[in-house]
Motif scaffolding. Structure first.
Motif, PDB file in Angstrom:
ATOM      1  N   GLY A   1      42.735  90.249  52.503  1.00 26.64           N
ATOM      2  CA  GLY A   1      42.196  91.422  51.782  1.00 26.64           C
ATOM      3  C   GLY A   1      43.561  92.009  51.233  1.00 26.64           C
ATOM      4  N   THR A   2      43.532  92.602  50.072  1.00 29.35           N
ATOM      5  CA  THR A   2      44.822  92.900  49.464  1.00 29.35           C
ATOM      6  C   THR A   2      44.905  94.458  48.991  1.00 29.35           C
ATOM      7  OG1 THR A   2      45.722  90.738  48.824  1.00 29.35           O
ATOM      8  CG2 THR A   2      46.841  92.574  47.818  1.00 29.35           C
ATOM      9  N   LEU A   3      45.648  95.104  49.319  1.00 28.77           N
ATOM     10  CA  LEU A   3      45.848  96.643  49.099  1.00 28.77           C
ATOM     11  C   LEU A   3      47.424  96.769  48.769  1.00 28.77           C
ATOM     12  CD1 LEU A   3      44.825  99.600  48.571  1.00 28.77           C
ATOM     13  CD2 LEU A   3      45.119  99.964  50.650  1.00 28.77           C
TER      14      LEU A   3
ATOM     15  N   SER B   1      36.057  92.506  37.774  1.00 30.68           N
ATOM     16  CA  SER B   1      37.243  93.135  37.448  1.00 30.68           C
ATOM     17  C   SER B   1      37.173  94.415  36.917  1.00 30.68           C
ATOM     18  CB  SER B   1      38.142  91.804  36.863  1.00 30.68           C
ATOM     19  OG  SER B   1      39.495  92.561  36.703  1.00 30.68           O
ATOM     20  N   VAL B   2      37.601  95.344  37.379  1.00 29.80           N
ATOM     21  CA  VAL B   2      37.952  96.704  36.808  1.00 29.80           C
ATOM     22  C   VAL B   2      39.226  97.388  36.758  1.00 29.80           C
ATOM     23  CG1 VAL B   2      36.902  98.985  36.988  1.00 29.80           C
ATOM     24  CG2 VAL B   2      35.335  97.209  37.357  1.00 29.80           C
TER      25      VAL B   2
ATOM     26  N   THR C   1      40.843  92.370  45.961  1.00 30.53           N
ATOM     27  CA  THR C   1      42.138  93.277  45.704  1.00 30.53           C
ATOM     28  C   THR C   1      42.068  94.585  45.152  1.00 30.53           C
ATOM     29  OG1 THR C   1      43.385  91.013  45.491  1.00 30.53           O
ATOM     30  CG2 THR C   1      44.317  93.015  44.272  1.00 30.53           C
ATOM     31  N   ILE C   2      42.828  95.454  45.754  1.00 33.30           N
ATOM     32  CA  ILE C   2      43.086  96.920  45.013  1.00 33.30           C
ATOM     33  C   ILE C   2      44.227  97.265  44.604  1.00 33.30           C
ATOM     34  CG2 ILE C   2      42.469  99.477  45.261  1.00 33.30           C
ATOM     35  CD1 ILE C   2      40.162  98.895  46.723  1.00 33.30           C
ATOM     36  N   VAL C   3      44.490  97.597  43.664  1.00 30.72           N
ATOM     37  CA  VAL C   3      46.011  98.067  43.237  1.00 30.72           C
ATOM     38  C   VAL C   3      45.806  99.492  42.484  1.00 30.72           C
ATOM     39  CG1 VAL C   3      48.063  97.355  41.472  1.00 30.72           C
ATOM     40  CG2 VAL C   3      46.481  95.592  42.491  1.00 30.72           C
TER      41      VAL C   3
ATOM     42  N   LEU D   1      40.143  95.416  41.499  1.00 28.81           N
ATOM     43  CA  LEU D   1      40.327  97.164  41.162  1.00 28.81           C
ATOM     44  C   LEU D   1      41.446  97.461  40.823  1.00 28.81           C
ATOM     45  CD1 LEU D   1      38.831  99.630  40.075  1.00 28.81           C
ATOM     46  CD2 LEU D   1      38.820 100.305  42.617  1.00 28.81           C
ATOM     47  N   GLU D   2      42.053  97.786  39.581  1.00 22.17           N
ATOM     48  CA  GLU D   2      43.314  98.382  39.157  1.00 22.17           C
ATOM     49  C   GLU D   2      43.306  99.230  38.811  1.00 22.17           C
ATOM     50  OE1 GLU D   2      47.387  96.615  37.158  1.00 22.17           O
ATOM     51  OE2 GLU D   2      45.465  95.427  37.328  1.00 22.17           O
TER      52      GLU D   2
END
Length: 282
Positions: free
Chosen positions: A87-89, A6-7, A61-63, A34-35
């Motif tokens: 997957g989530t974007l 988690s970043v 997940t990337i936010v 990643l956020e």
């Protein structure tokens, strides 16, 4: 990013490209997150700049939200975007006030996820929500909400390659140009399309003379900002479009789609809505 990593990057700035992160490639594994929030770059990629490929694997997940780029890709600038099933974007509040791709600027996009969504995106030029240079393939839903583009493709702009989108949902598009602008080399295929709240033309779709444009179902909710100067165009060796126009509460009698063949291609309009809630004169 490794499994379960988690970043979070906040309030960052880059004098060149990649306001939050700049890498050659980015691969996110299962359950990684990643956020990037509130990032700015003077160059491309307000949040993320990736020269090659971003791969978002299942359950990763990337936010990216609240980002601005001085060049293309208000949120993300990437060579190739690969989004796996599950997957989530999540991309929102991206701005490219001097260039293309308000939220995403990509060479190619391939999404097998249930949903690929961008919202509150702004571009000075084409591709208010999404700008793709070569090829766009979406096997789930592509959704844009509150996007703005000063030129064509206020929601989605694709400059080449082939395009396939199973379902396209567009809500609130600001700009004089077409909400969806696609130039395909051979095939342009849109499944179901829902268009609500466009100010300019509905679409500008083109393929090579030996190519085909297919829109299985296009539902348009006509609004009072349709411009009299805007026209929806289709140009290809062959085309097939099933379209339904809805005047909403403006006209109980409803409206329908009309086509006209011109030297430039086929022009398609919603007709019968009473002025000014119509693009009948476009």
């Amino acid at each position: 990013l490794h499994r379960n990593a988690s970043v979070q990057i906040e309030n960052s700035y880059a004098a060149m490209a990649g306001g939050g992160m700049k890498v050659d490639s980015l691969d996110t594994f299962a359950d990684a997150r990643l956020e990037i929030v509130n990032a700015t770059s003077k160059g491309s990629g307000g949040g993320i700049m990736v020269a090659n490929t971003v791969q978002i694997r299942p359950n990763a997940t990337i936010v990216v939200r609240g980002t601005t780029a001085g060049s293309a890709g208000g949120s993300i600038h990437v060579g190739a975007l690969l989004l796996s099933e599950n997957g989530t974007l999540q991309v929102s509040n991206g701005s490219a006030p001097a260039s293309f791709g308000g939220c995403i600027f990509a060479g190619t996009v391939e999404s097998n996820a249930t949903l690929l969504a961008v919202s509150d995106c702004n571009a000075k030029s084409a591709g208010g929500g999404l700008y793709v240079k070569q090829s766009l393939s979406v096997n789930g839903v592509l959704r844009t909400t509150r996007t703005r583009g000063a030129v064509s493709g206020s929601s989605v702009f694709v400059a080449g390659g082939n395009t396939y989108v199973a379902a396209l949902e567009i809500d609130t598009v600001i700009g004089d140009g077409a909400a969806v602008a696609v130039t395909a080399e051979h095939t342009l295929h849109l499944g179901s399309v829902e268009l609500i709240g466009a100010e300019g033309a509905m679409f500008d779709l083109a393929a090579n003379p030996d190519g085909a444009v297919v829109v299985e179902s296009l539902n348009v909710l006509v609004n009072n900002n349709f411009l009299s100067s805007a026209v929806s165009r289709v140009s290809a060796g062959s085309h097939s479009i099933t379209m339904f126009c809805d005047c909403g509460e403006a006209w109980e009698g409803g409206c329908w789609a009309a086509t006209e063949e011109t030297d430039e291609g086929t022009e398609i309009r919603c007709t019968s809505c009473p002025a000014p809630r119509s693009n009948n004169r476009t």
